[in-house]
Design an enzyme around this catalytic site. Structure first.
Site, PDB file in Angstrom:
ATOM      1  N   LYS A 115       0.857  -1.193   0.000  1.00  0.00           N
ATOM      2  CA  LYS A 115       0.000   0.000   0.000  1.00  0.00           C
ATOM      3  C   LYS A 115       0.885   1.231   0.000  1.00  0.00           C
ATOM      4  CE  LYS A 115      -4.449   1.048   0.398  1.00  0.00           C
ATOM      5  NZ  LYS A 115      -5.587   0.192   0.028  1.00  0.00           N
ATOM      6  N   ASP A 155      -6.814   4.293  -4.677  1.00  0.00           N
ATOM      7  CA  ASP A 155      -7.434   4.130  -3.364  1.00  0.00           C
ATOM      8  C   ASP A 155      -8.085   5.487  -3.064  1.00  0.00           C
ATOM      9  OD1 ASP A 155      -7.487   2.004  -1.087  1.00  0.00           O
ATOM     10  OD2 ASP A 155      -7.091   3.863  -0.028  1.00  0.00           O
TER      11      ASP A 155
HETATM   12  N1  GLU Z   1      -7.303   0.192  -3.192  1.00  0.00           N
HETATM   13  C1  GLU Z   1      -8.090  -0.955  -3.469  1.00  0.00           C
HETATM   14  C2  GLU Z   1      -8.165  -1.855  -2.248  1.00  0.00           C
HETATM   15  O1  GLU Z   1      -7.965  -1.423  -1.127  1.00  0.00           O
HETATM   16  C3  GLU Z   1      -7.652  -1.676  -4.739  1.00  0.00           C
HETATM   17  C4  GLU Z   1      -6.279  -2.246  -4.722  1.00  0.00           C
HETATM   18  C5  GLU Z   1      -5.817  -2.808  -6.052  1.00  0.00           C
HETATM   19  O2  GLU Z   1      -6.622  -2.907  -6.966  1.00  0.00           O
HETATM   20  O3  GLU Z   1      -4.616  -3.134  -6.159  1.00  0.00           O
HETATM   21  O4  GLU Z   1      -8.495  -3.005  -2.351  1.00  0.00           O
END
Ligand code: GLU
Length: 424
Positions: A115, A155
């Site tokens: 993340k 996100d």
């Molecule tokens: N930000 C989204 C999540 O928390 C998507 C993450 C992604 O697609 O890599 O799942």
């Protein structure tokens, strides 16, 4: 669609990493996880912190804090979004990265968890400032990111435009076009059909699976949705197509209630005409806490962390909570909800539809062959249904909540890869 998640609602001060770890500890115990695996999985594999100087429109240089955390990459390259918010801090990014590890494992896609985040207020920044910030972040993370290493995505506070800048900056440095370095891109740059709706769609599919197990007929069931960004609005829209009556929605401007049901298409159109907020939308005004404690069948918290806490969990009346957001229930609320017999489809399962279709986007980029929306949705729905069934079965087997069962399934998978791969 270029709509972005709104700025966060207010939150109580709980440490999201501790929240994640408390569930991890319970699941590790239920599973009988050995000490070596426990020690590896409890800490992130990589933490990168950067300070990003950006020339603002007024000519002055502002320095932004940026992070990328890789929690684990046993199952494959690390995967996870980038958050732009004033609440970004290392503990939050660490928790979100670990949640991505468990999320990818629970739906069985070949990724680890990561993340990223930048502490900034995207709503107060111009498009040019956001572009310069995103490019600066990409340059700083050039050795972290990579289609085989670490693959970011949108996100809270970021969307397809930021992913396009990231892909462009990364590709320029590499000297060739690298669409697979990031997912959630605009369609013309190799984005996938179905990606924008994917998280909300997964919320709908897992909500349906849960209702079926609980003997709840979706037709006529009532529902409140907290948060009206990408996840909340699309979850609401798709749940309404299943016959649920959405009686309340909310965003940064507060809650909106209509006992007769809110027309979600209208609310989305209103938001899109109204600078991204519901301010002025015709419905009874309610507070954020009133929305969470409404007497509804299904509650979908789709805003941010720590919204259902020990303070308000006793007042929750929903029969089923489906967590569209990451970490919306703080650890100290779990027992209260369990005690009241409220079922929870946990975040790492309920909102995993987004990363599932991110995986399909990456597969399509690498194949250079693009799927129809129907194929994307069919495969994503199947993935989500199978994941729900696996979690349900683990809950029966270990006699634990669906949340702990989801951790059990995923920790077991990741720990198992370690047994075969070893550590170095
Ligand atoms: N930000 C989204 C999540 O928390 C998507 C993450 C992604 O697609 O890599 O799942």
């Amino acid at each position: 669609m270029t709509y972005k998640e709104p700025a966060p609602l207010s939150k109580t001060h709980l440490n999201p990493f501790e929240s994640m770890m408390s569930r991890f500890d319970i699941a590790a115990k239920a599973l009988g996880l050995d000490d070596s695996s426990y020690n590896v999985l409890k800490s992130p594999a990589k933490v990168v912190m950067v300070n990003l100087p950006v020339v603002m429109d007024n000519g002055k240089v502002q320095v932004f804090e940026g992070y990328r955390v890789v929690h684990n990459a046993n199952l494959g390259p690390s995967k996870g979004g980038i958050r732009y918010s004033m609440d970004v801090n290392l503990d939050e990014v660490k928790a979100l990265a670990a949640w991505m590890t468990w999320k990818c494992a629970v739906v069985g896609i070949p990724y680890g968890g990561g993340k990223g985040g930048v502490k900034c207020d995207p709503r107060s920044m111009s498009k040019g400032e956001l572009e310069r910030l995103t490019r600066a972040y990409t340059v700083s993370m050039i050795d972290v990111f990579g289609p085989e290493k670490d693959i970011p995505a949108p996100d809270m506070g970021t969307g397809p435009q930021e992913m396009a800048w990231l892909m462009d900056e990364y590709s320029k440095i590499k000297g060739y076009s690298c669409p697979a370095v990031v997912t959630g891109k605009p369609l013309v740059l190799g984005g996938s059909l179905g990606r924008v709706e994917a998280t909300g769609r997964g919320v709908m599919v897992t909500a349906r699976s849960a209702m079926a197990k609980m003997g709840i007929n979706p037709v006529g069931a009532t529902c409140a949705v907290q948060g009206f960004g990408n996840v909340g609005s699309i979850s609401a829209k798709l749940l309404a197509t299943q016959g649920l009556k959405i009686v309340a929605i909310s965003d940064v401007t507060g809650g909106y209630y209509n006992a007769e049901g809110i027309n979600i298409e209208e609310a989305i159109a209103y938001r899109d005409r109204n600078q991204g907020t519901l301010e002025g939308f015709k419905a009874d005004r309610i507070s954020n806490n009133e929305l969470l404690t409404l007497d509804v069948t299904v509650l979908v918290p789709a805003a941010m962390e720590d919204q259902i806490t020990a303070e308000n969990a006793n007042d929750i009346k929903a029969k089923l909570i489906v967590e569209g957001a990451n970490g919306p229930t703080s650890w100290n609320a779990d027992e209260i909800l369990n005690g009241k017999g409220i079922m929870v489809v946990p975040d790492i399962l309920a909102n995993a539809g987004g990363v599932t279709v991110s995986y399909f986007e990456w597969v399509q980029n690498r194949l250079g062959y693009y799927w129809t929306e129907e194929r994307v949705n069919r495969r994503a729905d199947r993935t989500m249904k199978m994941a729900f069934e696996a979690v349900y079965a683990a809950a029966q087997k270990y006699n634990v909540s669906w949340r702990i069962a989801a951790y059990v399934v995923s920790i077991d998978k990741v720990a198992n890869t370690q047994k075969f791969r070893g550590v170095f």
